[in-house]
Scaffold this motif. Structure first.
Motif, PDB file in Angstrom:
ATOM      1  N   LEU A 161     -40.135 -20.390  42.073  1.00 17.99           N
ATOM      2  CA  LEU A 161     -39.464 -19.386  42.885  1.00 17.99           C
ATOM      3  C   LEU A 161     -38.836 -20.030  44.118  1.00 17.99           C
ATOM      4  O   LEU A 161     -37.694 -19.722  44.487  1.00 17.99           O
ATOM      5  N   ALA A 162     -39.560 -20.939  44.763  1.00 18.47           N
ATOM      6  CA  ALA A 162     -39.048 -21.611  45.957  1.00 18.47           C
ATOM      7  C   ALA A 162     -37.837 -22.462  45.636  1.00 18.47           C
ATOM      8  O   ALA A 162     -36.881 -22.532  46.422  1.00 18.47           O
ATOM      9  N   GLN A 163     -37.850 -23.114  44.478  1.00 20.90           N
ATOM     10  CA  GLN A 163     -36.712 -23.956  44.114  1.00 20.90           C
ATOM     11  C   GLN A 163     -35.457 -23.122  43.903  1.00 20.90           C
ATOM     12  O   GLN A 163     -34.367 -23.509  44.334  1.00 20.90           O
ATOM     13  N   ALA A 164     -35.612 -21.983  43.255  1.00 22.60           N
ATOM     14  CA  ALA A 164     -34.464 -21.095  43.075  1.00 22.60           C
ATOM     15  C   ALA A 164     -33.955 -20.606  44.429  1.00 22.60           C
ATOM     16  O   ALA A 164     -32.747 -20.505  44.656  1.00 22.60           O
ATOM     17  N   HIS A 165     -34.874 -20.325  45.343  1.00 18.25           N
ATOM     18  CA  HIS A 165     -34.478 -19.905  46.692  1.00 18.25           C
ATOM     19  C   HIS A 165     -33.716 -21.016  47.405  1.00 18.25           C
ATOM     20  O   HIS A 165     -32.773 -20.747  48.137  1.00 18.25           O
ATOM     21  N   ASP A 166     -34.133 -22.258  47.211  1.00 20.19           N
ATOM     22  CA  ASP A 166     -33.446 -23.386  47.844  1.00 20.19           C
ATOM     23  C   ASP A 166     -31.994 -23.471  47.396  1.00 20.19           C
ATOM     24  O   ASP A 166     -31.086 -23.709  48.202  1.00 20.19           O
ATOM     25  N   VAL A 167     -31.775 -23.288  46.106  1.00 12.94           N
ATOM     26  CA  VAL A 167     -30.409 -23.331  45.572  1.00 12.94           C
ATOM     27  C   VAL A 167     -29.563 -22.221  46.196  1.00 12.94           C
ATOM     28  O   VAL A 167     -28.437 -22.440  46.632  1.00 12.94           O
ATOM     29  N   LEU A 168     -30.121 -21.028  46.262  1.00 18.01           N
ATOM     30  CA  LEU A 168     -29.384 -19.886  46.800  1.00 18.01           C
ATOM     31  C   LEU A 168     -29.166 -20.016  48.303  1.00 18.01           C
ATOM     32  O   LEU A 168     -28.110 -19.644  48.822  1.00 18.01           O
ATOM     33  N   THR A 169     -30.145 -20.548  49.015  1.00 18.20           N
ATOM     34  CA  THR A 169     -29.993 -20.733  50.457  1.00 18.20           C
ATOM     35  C   THR A 169     -28.871 -21.708  50.757  1.00 18.20           C
ATOM     36  O   THR A 169     -28.095 -21.521  51.712  1.00 18.20           O
ATOM     37  N   ALA A 170     -28.753 -22.756  49.952  1.00 22.46           N
ATOM     38  CA  ALA A 170     -27.675 -23.727  50.139  1.00 22.46           C
ATOM     39  C   ALA A 170     -26.309 -23.086  49.943  1.00 22.46           C
ATOM     40  O   ALA A 170     -25.301 -23.559  50.472  1.00 22.46           O
ATOM     41  N   GLU A 171     -26.270 -21.989  49.194  1.00 24.39           N
ATOM     42  CA  GLU A 171     -25.020 -21.283  48.925  1.00 24.39           C
ATOM     43  C   GLU A 171     -24.916 -19.996  49.747  1.00 24.39           C
ATOM     44  O   GLU A 171     -24.111 -19.113  49.422  1.00 24.39           O
ATOM     45  N   ASN A 172     -25.717 -19.881  50.801  1.00 28.15           N
ATOM     46  CA  ASN A 172     -25.714 -18.682  51.656  1.00 28.15           C
ATOM     47  C   ASN A 172     -25.985 -17.407  50.868  1.00 28.15           C
ATOM     48  O   ASN A 172     -25.508 -16.333  51.228  1.00 28.15           O
ATOM     49  N   TRP A 173     -26.726 -17.537  49.778  1.00 23.49           N
ATOM     50  CA  TRP A 173     -27.100 -16.396  48.944  1.00 23.49           C
ATOM     51  C   TRP A 173     -25.880 -15.653  48.389  1.00 23.49           C
ATOM     52  O   TRP A 173     -25.935 -14.473  48.098  1.00 23.49           O
ATOM     53  N   ASP A 174     -24.773 -16.394  48.247  1.00 24.22           N
ATOM     54  CA  ASP A 174     -23.584 -15.800  47.633  1.00 24.22           C
ATOM     55  C   ASP A 174     -23.604 -15.945  46.119  1.00 24.22           C
ATOM     56  O   ASP A 174     -22.701 -15.496  45.428  1.00 24.22           O
ATOM     57  N   GLY A 175     -24.632 -16.596  45.592  1.00 21.55           N
ATOM     58  CA  GLY A 175     -24.712 -16.829  44.160  1.00 21.55           C
ATOM     59  C   GLY A 175     -25.039 -18.286  43.903  1.00 21.55           C
ATOM     60  O   GLY A 175     -25.295 -19.072  44.831  1.00 21.55           O
ATOM     61  N   ALA A 176     -25.038 -18.673  42.634  1.00 22.69           N
ATOM     62  CA  ALA A 176     -25.364 -20.056  42.284  1.00 22.69           C
ATOM     63  C   ALA A 176     -24.712 -20.418  40.960  1.00 22.69           C
ATOM     64  O   ALA A 176     -24.388 -19.545  40.151  1.00 22.69           O
ATOM     65  N   ASP A 177     -24.541 -21.699  40.765  1.00 21.89           N
ATOM     66  CA  ASP A 177     -24.000 -22.200  39.509  1.00 21.89           C
ATOM     67  C   ASP A 177     -25.104 -22.133  38.448  1.00 21.89           C
ATOM     68  O   ASP A 177     -26.205 -22.663  38.643  1.00 21.89           O
ATOM     69  N   LEU A 178     -24.814 -21.492  37.337  1.00 17.44           N
ATOM     70  CA  LEU A 178     -25.839 -21.282  36.312  1.00 17.44           C
ATOM     71  C   LEU A 178     -26.337 -22.607  35.752  1.00 17.44           C
ATOM     72  O   LEU A 178     -27.535 -22.765  35.490  1.00 17.44           O
ATOM     73  N   ALA A 179     -25.440 -23.565  35.579  1.00 21.81           N
ATOM     74  CA  ALA A 179     -25.858 -24.871  35.049  1.00 21.81           C
ATOM     75  C   ALA A 179     -26.885 -25.534  35.967  1.00 21.81           C
ATOM     76  O   ALA A 179     -27.839 -26.162  35.492  1.00 21.81           O
ATOM     77  N   GLN A 180     -26.707 -25.378  37.277  1.00 19.28           N
ATOM     78  CA  GLN A 180     -27.661 -25.972  38.208  1.00 19.28           C
ATOM     79  C   GLN A 180     -29.008 -25.271  38.124  1.00 19.28           C
ATOM     80  O   GLN A 180     -30.063 -25.917  38.178  1.00 19.28           O
TER      81      GLN A 180
END
Length: 342
Positions: free
Chosen positions: A189-208
């Motif tokens: 859960l924390a790792q997914a949050h890290d990805v989203l935080t880096a993107e300002n919670w605007d979304g994320a690249d599915l491949a990543q």
């Protein structure tokens, strides 16, 4: 007589000099839209800042009604007339509101209207000053949106943590097993949050999201492969898919394709249009998890928390369909959901 003429010429020269200085000052204020209005509400002066901000040239603006810069709703509410009244009764009329450009686009501006008076104090018109504050307005709106989104996400995250903690403690064979399961889920859960935080919670690249979830469980390019369309998904989908992949990978390590030295996992995804008549087509995301080469698979006799979360919780959360199939050759999980772009 000659003295009177000299004084008249000097007076006119002083007035001309004063007007020139005034015009120079107004035209130099390029960051501000400055214009004047007569008592009937028509524009009588228009500086270059007004042209830059709103698009109308001086020739187009002079003689036009001042309410051409107001939105239709403000025009219906006679905002221009209200500002003039305040300028007379209060000495100034100030507000922050949306205004119109020549091309029809809107901008947020701080506006100030002041009365113009002659030497005897009589009211002859109004001076209007506008400063574009659109960027500040958008930033404030975005900040408020982020705060609301954060509140929502924190509540959802706490609910998720509470759910998997309760279920893990209920079904774990020992406290050590429970601790390991809860820790692993929190890390995912924390790792997914890290990805989203880096993107300002605007979304994320599915491949990543897929790559990070598999790498977290030791997946490499030989035993774990993934492929699909380049697509950014919403924060909601990113979190849900990340947790789903964590549960599948954990099960694969314990019992499935990643429990031996030869099994493989493949994750693929595609986008497709789905509409009743083709005119109202909406994008959907189809994701497939497939295991091969692991020990022979037998369907479980009972559903654990991970299985229930995937089959019921994930489907409800994302408004789609999830299917888990325990084929003898390996577990297959398919996900079909409406695509929310991030």
């Amino acid at each position: 007589m000659e003295q009177v003429n000299v004084e008249l010429v000097a007076s006119r020269s002083l007035i001309a000099t004063s007007e020139a200085r005034y015009r120079l000052a107004v035209e130099s204020a390029k960051d501000y839209a400055i214009f004047t209005i007569d008592l009937s509400g028509r524009i009588t002066g228009w500086n270059s800042g007004a042209q830059n901000l709103m698009g109308w040239t001086e020739e187009e603006a002079i003689g036009a009604p001042a309410n051409l810069i107001f939105t239709p709703e403000d025009d219906r509410n006679a905002i221009a007339e209200t500002e003039m009244r305040l300028a007379v009764t209060e000495g100034r009329g100030e507000d922050d509101r949306w205004h119109l450009r020549k091309d029809g686009s809107r901008f947020w501006a701080n506006g100030l209207m002041m009365p113009l008076r002659d030497d005897e104090g009589g009211l002859v018109g109004f001076l209007k000053i506008l400063r574009d504050r659109t960027d500040a307005k958008r930033a404030a709106e975005h900040q408020a949106l982020l705060v609301n989104e954060l509140n929502h996400r924190v509540k959802n995250t706490l609910a998720t943590v509470q759910a998997f903690t309760t279920q893990t403690l209920r079904s774990a064979a020992s406290m050590n097993e429970a601790r390991e399961s809860i820790t692993a889920r929190l890390i995912a859960l924390a790792q997914a949050h890290d990805v989203l935080t880096a993107e300002n919670w605007d979304g994320a690249d599915l491949a990543q999201i897929v790559a990070d979830a598999l790498r977290l469980h030791g997946g490499d390019g030989q035993r774990c492969q993934w492929q699909g369309n380049a697509v950014r998904v919403s924060a909601r989908i990113a979190l849900a898919v990340s947790m789903m992949l964590h549960e599948l990978a954990t099960n694969a390590i314990k019992y499935g394709a990643l429990s031996n030295a030869t099994g493989t996992v493949t994750v693929t995804w595609t986008m497709r249009e789905a509409g009743s008549d083709g005119t109202d087509a909406k994008l959907r995301l189809s994701l497939r998890w497939e295991e091969r080469g692991g020990p022979p698979v037998t369907p479980p006799t009972r559903s654990g928390f991970g299985t229930r979360m995937i089959e019921r919780g994930l489907a409800n959360e994302l408004g789609g369909e999830v299917r888990l199939s325990y084929e003898p050759t390996g577990v297959i999980c398919t996900l079909d959901i409406p695509l929310e772009m991030g």
